[in-house]
Design an enzyme around this catalytic site. Structure first.
Site, PDB file in Angstrom:
ATOM      1  CD  GLU A   1       7.786  13.084 -14.877  1.00 18.49           C
ATOM      2  OE1 GLU A   1       7.018  13.600 -14.070  1.00 18.49           O
ATOM      3  OE2 GLU A   1       8.627  13.746 -15.507  1.00 18.49           O
TER       4      GLU A   1
ATOM      5  CG  HIS B   1      -1.697  -1.237   1.437  1.00 14.28           C
ATOM      6  ND1 HIS B   1      -2.921  -1.499   0.878  1.00 14.28           N
ATOM      7  CD2 HIS B   1      -1.369  -2.341   2.155  1.00 14.28           C
ATOM      8  CE1 HIS B   1      -3.327  -2.715   1.244  1.00 14.28           C
ATOM      9  NE2 HIS B   1      -2.395  -3.247   2.014  1.00 14.28           N
TER      10      HIS B   1
ATOM     11  CE  LYS C   1      10.399  21.225 -10.461  1.00 17.14           C
ATOM     12  NZ  LYS C   1       9.650  20.086 -10.012  1.00 17.14           N
TER      13      LYS C   1
ATOM     14  CB  SER D   1      12.590  23.691 -14.101  1.00 17.28           C
ATOM     15  OG  SER D   1      11.809  24.872 -14.163  1.00 17.28           O
TER      16      SER D   1
END
Ligand code: ARG
Length: 457
Positions: free
Chosen positions: A287, A153, A280, A274
């Site tokens: 992704e 979980h 970043k 970024s």
């Protein structure tokens, strides 16, 4: 190609909807190989004379060189790769080119070409999966002792080793390879010689063309052979499942690279910055692998929908089989390469993994097991006792291993100091020695087996 019966040419919109050359030119290599096998067989059977066979075969080799050099112009009027090759052959050798299509139809031709293409695609994916597995095994060996929290979980559950975690993906890839291998075995029958749908009256030798093209033999039913696209669906379904595995690992990389976790630092080569936030480092490659899995499943669904409800035998709908297979293959090849690169270069942060493993009361099960083993408490009662210990530790802001013996004995007097031996995360992972468990020695045993399997190929 069918001018004899038609008075007028196609409307321009018909030309456009009908043409598959913009995508099926990817089949040129397979188309030429199948044509060479076919014409050699026509020669051997005495259906086409030797001089024409020689001219056709030499012409086909010239065309292959032209495609290799990307020199063949596209013409929508010529519809597909099969007509492009045949038309070019006629330009090169004249009317003898017309003998190539004896005892053949584009229906068995495209079915043959596409099977050959998918077979090559499977071999390429298998090599990609083997490289992915080798990367996982290498990092797993390096981190057979590295303790991290194991989750259920996504809640801290029991400590595991990073090596064990990585080897879980090795197993998924092993099943993927076996699925692709199954698909390859089923695919490997030759439709060539099924002709349009009913077979042919010419005395062809289907065993010969099948053997030349590396098939195990000819297909058994001509109606099925020209309309079957199970081999493409098998490929897409195996690709979908493989992409799901890559996507799960990608998702973990995204989570692990997030600041609250901090389990990994992403390699420069597989992350982006970024344009506005200078701090970043984003896990874009992971992704995109996660995203590509959705597109690959979409390709699979597209062909399922195309094939659903098609009457026997060939129907033009099946021309739409190629774009989803090509797209899925390109996405999968890229995803596999990216994940392999990320696994190889990812910077793991063992201190951070250990800190989180030690902070989540992840050895609670070990304490319960100790109560069962050492003082013969039924497991359900042990579970209850440990629940009280976890609550106390939480109230005091401590880990289980940091509770004083007096505190533990206040919960159950039978507890003695030897309990501390099982409360560390190292003791916990070391104790999981069941076959396939997370104990470092188990992980090393699985790594050794995996290395031997990879060496065998
Ligand atoms: N371009 C077609 C395809 O990819 C070739 C087969 C055409 N056959 C036919 N009967 N129109 O499916």
């Amino acid at each position: 190609m069918w001018g004899g019966r038609f008075a007028e040419g196609p409307a321009s919109i018909m030309r456009e909807i009908n043409a598959s050359i913009p995508f099926d030119k990817r089949l040129w290599r397979q188309d030429i190989a199948a044509s060479r096998a076919h014409v050699a067989m026509l020669g051997a059977q005495g259906i086409v004379d030797a001089a024409d066979v020689k001219a056709i075969d030499e012409g086909l080799q010239v065309i292959a060189a032209e495609y290799e050099a990307d020199e063949v112009p596209e013409d929508l009027d010529l519809e597909d790769i099969h007509m492009h090759v045949e038309n070019r052959l006629a330009e090169l050798i004249g009317p003898a080119a017309g003998r190539l299509h004896t005892a053949r139809s584009r229906n068995d031709q495209v079915a043959t070409d596409f099977r050959l293409w998918v077979r090559d695609a499977i071999d390429a994916v298998d090599a990609g999966l083997a490289a992915f597995q080798a990367a996982l095994v290498g990092r797993a060996e390096e981190h057979a002792d590295t303790v991290m929290p194991g989750f259920t979980h996504l809640q801290s559950a029991q400590p595991v080793t990073l090596g064990h975690h990585l080897m879980a993906y090795y197993e998924m890839a092993r099943r993927d390879r076996s699925r692709f291998a199954d698909a390859r075995t089923r695919l490997n029958e030759s439709p060539l010689g099924s002709a349009a749908l009913a077979g042919t009256g010419f005395a062809i030798d289907r065993d010969a063309t099948a053997a030349t093209l590396g098939f195990s033999g000819p297909t058994a039913n001509s109606l099925d052979a020209v309309s079957d696209r199970d081999f493409a669906l098998d490929y897409l379904m195996a690709a979908t499942q493989c992409s799901l595995h890559l996507s799960r690992l990608a998702e973990e990389m995204v989570i692990w690279a997030s600041q609250p976790f901090g389990f990994v630092t992403l390699p420069d080569a597989y992350s982006t910055g970024s344009s506005i936030m200078p701090q970043k480092r984003n896990p874009d490659a992971a992704e995109l692998v996660r995203g590509h899995a959705g597109r690959i499943a979409g390709c699979m669904t597209a062909l399922v929908m195309t094939m659903k409800g098609l009457p026997l035998a060939y129907a033009k709908d099946t021309q739409d089989d190629k774009p989803p297979v090509f797209e899925a293959h390109d996405l999968l090849a890229l995803s596999l390469a990216a994940m392999t690169g990320m696994v190889e270069t990812m910077g793991f942060v063992p201190e951070r993994m250990r800190a989180l493993a030690e902070s989540g009361h992840a050895t609670a099960t070990d304490l319960a097991d100790w109560l069962v083993r050492e003082i013969d408490v039924p497991f359900r009662e042990a579970h209850h006792i440990v629940g009280s210990a976890v609550k106390l530790a939480e109230d005091k802001g401590l880990g289980l291993a940091d509770l004083a013996l007096a505190d533990l004995q206040a919960i159950d007097v039978r507890i003695d100091a030897s309990v501390y031996d099982v409360l560390t995360v190292d003791a916990s992972v070391a104790s999981r020695v069941s076959h396939g468990g997370t104990a470092p020695d188990q992980v090393r045993a699985r790594v050794a087996e995996a290395k031997a399997a990879l060496e065998k190929g």
